[in-house]
Design an enzyme around this catalytic site. Structure first.
Site, PDB file in Angstrom:
ATOM      1  N   HIS A 123      22.944  56.177  -9.354  1.00  0.00           N
ATOM      2  CA  HIS A 123      23.997  55.160  -9.351  1.00  0.00           C
ATOM      3  C   HIS A 123      25.157  55.562  -8.446  1.00  0.00           C
ATOM      4  CE1 HIS A 123      25.245  51.291 -10.956  1.00  0.00           C
ATOM      5  NE2 HIS A 123      26.449  51.700 -10.587  1.00  0.00           N
TER       6      HIS A 123
ATOM      7  N   THR B 106      24.924  47.992 -13.234  1.00  0.00           N
ATOM      8  CA  THR B 106      24.823  48.683 -14.511  1.00  0.00           C
ATOM      9  C   THR B 106      26.018  49.620 -14.668  1.00  0.00           C
ATOM     10  OG1 THR B 106      22.470  48.641 -14.074  1.00  0.00           O
ATOM     11  CG2 THR B 106      23.179  49.882 -15.990  1.00  0.00           C
TER      12      THR B 106
ATOM     13  N   HIS C   9      18.245  44.990  -4.076  1.00  0.00           N
ATOM     14  CA  HIS C   9      19.180  44.225  -3.258  1.00  0.00           C
ATOM     15  C   HIS C   9      18.541  43.573  -2.041  1.00  0.00           C
ATOM     16  CE1 HIS C   9      22.283  44.863  -6.025  1.00  0.00           C
ATOM     17  NE2 HIS C   9      22.104  46.165  -5.989  1.00  0.00           N
TER      18      HIS C   9
ATOM     19  N   GLU D 146      13.264  49.256 -14.331  1.00  0.00           N
ATOM     20  CA  GLU D 146      14.483  49.339 -15.137  1.00  0.00           C
ATOM     21  C   GLU D 146      14.548  48.088 -16.007  1.00  0.00           C
ATOM     22  OE1 GLU D 146      17.100  51.698 -11.770  1.00  0.00           O
ATOM     23  OE2 GLU D 146      17.704  49.709 -12.427  1.00  0.00           O
TER      24      GLU D 146
ATOM     25  N   ARG E 118      18.652  37.928 -11.258  1.00  0.00           N
ATOM     26  CA  ARG E 118      19.503  37.745 -10.076  1.00  0.00           C
ATOM     27  C   ARG E 118      18.933  38.427  -8.832  1.00  0.00           C
ATOM     28  NH1 ARG E 118      24.636  41.512 -11.626  1.00  0.00           N
ATOM     29  NH2 ARG E 118      24.567  40.217 -13.480  1.00  0.00           N
TER      30      ARG E 118
ATOM     31  N   HIS F  29      14.890  46.608 -11.003  1.00  0.00           N
ATOM     32  CA  HIS F  29      15.512  46.213 -12.277  1.00  0.00           C
ATOM     33  C   HIS F  29      15.309  44.720 -12.476  1.00  0.00           C
ATOM     34  CE1 HIS F  29      19.519  46.202 -14.792  1.00  0.00           C
ATOM     35  NE2 HIS F  29      18.497  45.718 -15.457  1.00  0.00           N
TER      36      HIS F  29
ATOM     37  N   ASN G 133      15.562  52.011  -4.903  1.00  0.00           N
ATOM     38  CA  ASN G 133      15.756  50.780  -5.662  1.00  0.00           C
ATOM     39  C   ASN G 133      15.874  49.609  -4.676  1.00  0.00           C
ATOM     40  OD1 ASN G 133      17.024  48.646  -7.008  1.00  0.00           O
ATOM     41  ND2 ASN G 133      17.681  50.035  -8.619  1.00  0.00           N
TER      42      ASN G 133
ATOM     43  N   GLU H 285      17.797  59.647 -17.266  1.00  0.00           N
ATOM     44  CA  GLU H 285      18.453  59.516 -15.964  1.00  0.00           C
ATOM     45  C   GLU H 285      19.957  59.505 -16.223  1.00  0.00           C
ATOM     46  OE1 GLU H 285      16.926  56.581 -13.225  1.00  0.00           O
ATOM     47  OE2 GLU H 285      18.877  56.400 -12.244  1.00  0.00           O
TER      48      GLU H 285
ATOM     49  N   ARG I  88      16.356  41.927 -14.221  1.00  0.00           N
ATOM     50  CA  ARG I  88      17.477  41.579 -15.104  1.00  0.00           C
ATOM     51  C   ARG I  88      17.173  40.301 -15.867  1.00  0.00           C
ATOM     52  NH1 ARG I  88      22.574  44.349 -13.783  1.00  0.00           N
ATOM     53  NH2 ARG I  88      23.419  42.962 -15.350  1.00  0.00           N
TER      54      ARG I  88
HETATM   55  N1  PXP Z   1      19.377  54.058 -11.532  1.00  0.00           N
HETATM   56  C1  PXP Z   1      19.593  53.073 -12.434  1.00  0.00           C
HETATM   57  C2  PXP Z   1      19.069  53.273 -13.819  1.00  0.00           C
HETATM   58  C3  PXP Z   1      20.248  51.878 -12.070  1.00  0.00           C
HETATM   59  O1  PXP Z   1      20.442  50.923 -12.976  1.00  0.00           O
HETATM   60  C4  PXP Z   1      20.667  51.727 -10.729  1.00  0.00           C
HETATM   61  C5  PXP Z   1      21.337  50.456 -10.319  1.00  0.00           C
HETATM   62  O2  PXP Z   1      20.520  49.377 -10.559  1.00  0.00           O
HETATM   63  C6  PXP Z   1      20.405  52.762  -9.829  1.00  0.00           C
HETATM   64  C7  PXP Z   1      19.783  53.926 -10.256  1.00  0.00           C
HETATM   65  C8  PXP Z   1      20.773  52.659  -8.386  1.00  0.00           C
HETATM   66  O3  PXP Z   1      22.153  52.551  -8.236  1.00  0.00           O
HETATM   67  P1  PXP Z   1      22.732  52.189  -6.818  1.00  0.00           P
HETATM   68  O4  PXP Z   1      22.221  50.826  -6.483  1.00  0.00           O
HETATM   69  O5  PXP Z   1      24.206  52.240  -7.022  1.00  0.00           O
HETATM   70  O6  PXP Z   1      22.212  53.223  -5.863  1.00  0.00           O
END
Ligand code: PXP
Length: 254
Positions: free
Chosen positions: A205, A112, A21, A81, A60, A54, A18, A162, A56
């Protein structure tokens, strides 16, 4: 936590990275750097299996234009996402990502927090899931490892769920062994139940080098999606070694 020795011959576990960030850091200064597209190319070059992003409502991190740029820059499957809204549905149908993972979204949350209440949102989800499916987008629901939510996923006919691993990650941070074991059992049981019912289970997550292995060892899981920790580690070590280490830990747990 000790590395868990390789289990035998479980099917490989895909790693979706992901990259949101990277965009969060870019947006802090409003310019182009660091570019999440460059992160996506690094993920591809070190053998990551997919890019997760994602979009949003408040934009952001990832922005609309990033989606096409990411899709153009790598051949890796894009897992978008998205909240269950008409706006996001339209964007998904325009971009046609490989997969769309429907997530809950509240404006004020930092990330999330918790899974989608698929059972409560059933009637909202039906037309969205149908439209995504008709467009050949692989639909996933980001849910808690909970039987009622899984039943709804089955009823909606989604191919993937998921499981939210946030509670598991929190229990470890709190040093609460009983809660950790309970959370791990919940995810393990629901992954088995999902697979038994023909749904491919994923998880994600809050996963880190320290907590990923018990999750990676769950035999039915086919994919982990990991973001914040990898991007944060990349600040110290670079993205490439961070992804490689995560990949090695996941493989060692299978
Ligand atoms: N999976 C989903 C569906 C998420 O919403 C997120 C966070 O955006 C992640 C995985 C990844 O989570 P993390 O950034 O805490 O690794």
């Amino acid at each position: 936590m000790q590395d868990i020795a390789a289990n035998s011959s479980l099917p490989p576990l895909r790693l979706g990275v992901n990259i949101d960030h990277v965009a969060t850091i870019r947006n802090a200064r409003g310019g182009d750097h660091p570019d999440p597209v460059r992160a996506a190319q690094i993920v591809a070059s070190v053998g990551g299996d997919g890019i997760t992003a994602h979009l949003r409502e408040d934009r952001r991190h990832i922005r609309d234009e990033d989606l096409a740029r990411i899709q153009d820059a790598t051949d890796l499957p894009l897992n978008l996402e998205m909240a269950a809204t008409q706006e996001m549905l339209g964007i998904a149908l325009r971009h046609k990502p490989h997969a769309a993972c429907i997530v809950p979204e509240k404006r004020e949350e930092r990330t999330t927090e918790g899974g989608l209440d698929a059972a409560g949102l059933h009637n909202t989800l039906v037309p969205i899931v149908d439209r995504l499916r008709e467009a050949d987008i692989r639909v996933s629901l980001f849910i808690e490892a909970d039987e009622r939510q899984l039943e709804t996923a089955l009823h909606l006919g989604v191919p993937v769920v998921e499981f939210h691993t946030g509670e598991y990650a929190h229990a470890i941070l709190d040093g609460d062994g009983d809660r950790t074991a309970k959370e791990l059992r919940r995810i393990t049981d629901m992954a088995a139940l999902a697979a038994k019912n023909g749904i491919e289970p994923h998880a994600g997550h809050g996963l880190t080098f320290d907590n990923v292995q018990p999750i990676a060892a769950i035999p039915q899981l086919a994919e982990l999606n990991i973001g914040h920790y990898l991007i944060a580690e990349a600040v110290f070590t670079g993205l490439e070694p961070a992804i490689r280490r995560m990949r090695d830990l996941m493989d060692a747990a299978r």
